[in-house]
Design a protein around this motif. Structure first.
Motif, mmCIF file in Angstrom:
data_model
loop_
_atom_site.group_PDB
_atom_site.id
_atom_site.type_symbol
_atom_site.label_atom_id
_atom_site.label_comp_id
_atom_site.label_asym_id
_atom_site.label_seq_id
_atom_site.Cartn_x
_atom_site.Cartn_y
_atom_site.Cartn_z
ATOM 1 N N ARG A 168 53.181 34.960 40.461
ATOM 2 C CA ARG A 168 52.409 35.308 39.278
ATOM 3 C C ARG A 168 51.863 36.737 39.338
ATOM 4 O O ARG A 168 51.489 37.291 38.315
ATOM 5 N N GLU A 169 51.816 37.310 40.517
ATOM 6 C CA GLU A 169 51.367 38.695 40.643
ATOM 7 C C GLU A 169 52.284 39.645 39.874
ATOM 8 O O GLU A 169 51.870 40.742 39.487
ATOM 9 N N LEU A 213 53.140 39.398 36.946
ATOM 10 C CA LEU A 213 52.649 39.533 35.572
ATOM 11 C C LEU A 213 51.618 40.654 35.428
ATOM 12 O O LEU A 213 51.361 41.123 34.321
ATOM 13 N N ALA A 214 51.018 41.072 36.521
ATOM 14 C CA ALA A 214 49.983 42.107 36.453
ATOM 15 C C ALA A 214 50.556 43.461 36.067
ATOM 16 O O ALA A 214 49.852 44.297 35.483
ATOM 17 N N LEU A 243 46.138 31.670 35.235
ATOM 18 C CA LEU A 243 46.373 33.042 35.666
ATOM 19 C C LEU A 243 45.038 33.685 36.006
ATOM 20 O O LEU A 243 44.029 33.368 35.381
ATOM 21 N N GLN A 279 46.560 39.062 36.009
ATOM 22 C CA GLN A 279 47.823 38.476 35.545
ATOM 23 C C GLN A 279 47.786 38.203 34.045
ATOM 24 O O GLN A 279 48.737 38.529 33.318
#
Length: 222
Positions: free
Chosen positions: A44-45, A47-48, A65, A69
């Motif tokens: 999910r990192e 998405l940052a 999140l 994120q």
């Protein structure tokens, strides 16, 4: 030659019923062409910072999140990036349980920013079954000349905003005329949600593959 569209496809393996390690190779096979390049991740990192991508394809069941994120994803779409929510992406209440003996936990309300992004959210589903997905708007680039679909899948019952543009509807004996495919703008970006995608047989269906490729191309052309 048209430029290549870079897609980040993200999912998780936290739940036995939507394991990304099982579905992601088929999603990648359905999407990838000479002009669509797919990167698969459960991190999910990613998405940052989405600066390397044109489109995010979301196959997350637990949509929890952190701030970076969530803001990374929302600002990406608001500034012109494309978002494709596939099947479980609309499940905005399910979460990973704290109790290791439990399979799933849930929030009382959907994550509001993601609910606004998608334009709807998952409520429940009956058992997997064979049903039709009928094109109801053939004037959109995603569905123009696309045939109706017949899939064996998990039929999603959804709460859907009235102002989204519905392109196809699920024809199910217990939940007739439920939206199954819709689009909307979000800031300067484009969004498409498709409720099918639970089973390998659906993702590997040639007509579903064509639908997904058209979806990626449309949301990327913001």
């Amino acid at each position: 030659m048209e430029p290549t569209t870079a897609v980040l496809a993200i999912g998780d393996n936290r739940f036995p019923f939507h394991r990304f390690e099982k579905m992601s190779p088929h999603i990648q096979d359905a999407l990838e062409t000479r002009r669509i390049d797919v990167t698969l991740t459960t991190d999910r990192e990613e998405l940052a910072d989405l600066s390397a991508y044109d489109v995010v394809l979301d196959y997350l069941t637990d949509s929890t999140l952190d701030d970076a994120q969530r803001e990374g994803l929302l600002s990406f779409v608001e500034n012109g990036g494309g978002y494709v929510g596939l099947h479980c992406a609309s499940d905005l209440t399910s979460t990973e349980p704290d109790d290791p003996d439990e399979v799933i936990d849930s929030r009382d309300e959907p994550f509001p920013e993601l609910r606004e992004l998608i334009g709807g959210h998952f409520l429940t589903h009956p058992e997997k079954s064979t049903y039709d997905v009928r094109v109801v708007d053939s004037h959109h680039p995603i569905t123009a000349s696309l045939p109706d679909l017949r899939v064996f899948d998990e039929p999603y019952v959804l709460d859907v905003d009235e102002d989204v543009r519905v392109l196809a509807r699920m024809d199910h004996p217990d939940h007739a005329d439920m939206p199954a495919l819709w689009v909307q703008d979000h800031g300067d970006g484009r969004v498409c949600y498709c409720s099918v995608g639970h089973t390998v047989s659906t993702i590997t269906d040639p007509d579903v593959g064509e639908l997904l490729r058209r979806t990626v191309r449309w949301v990327a052309d913001a």
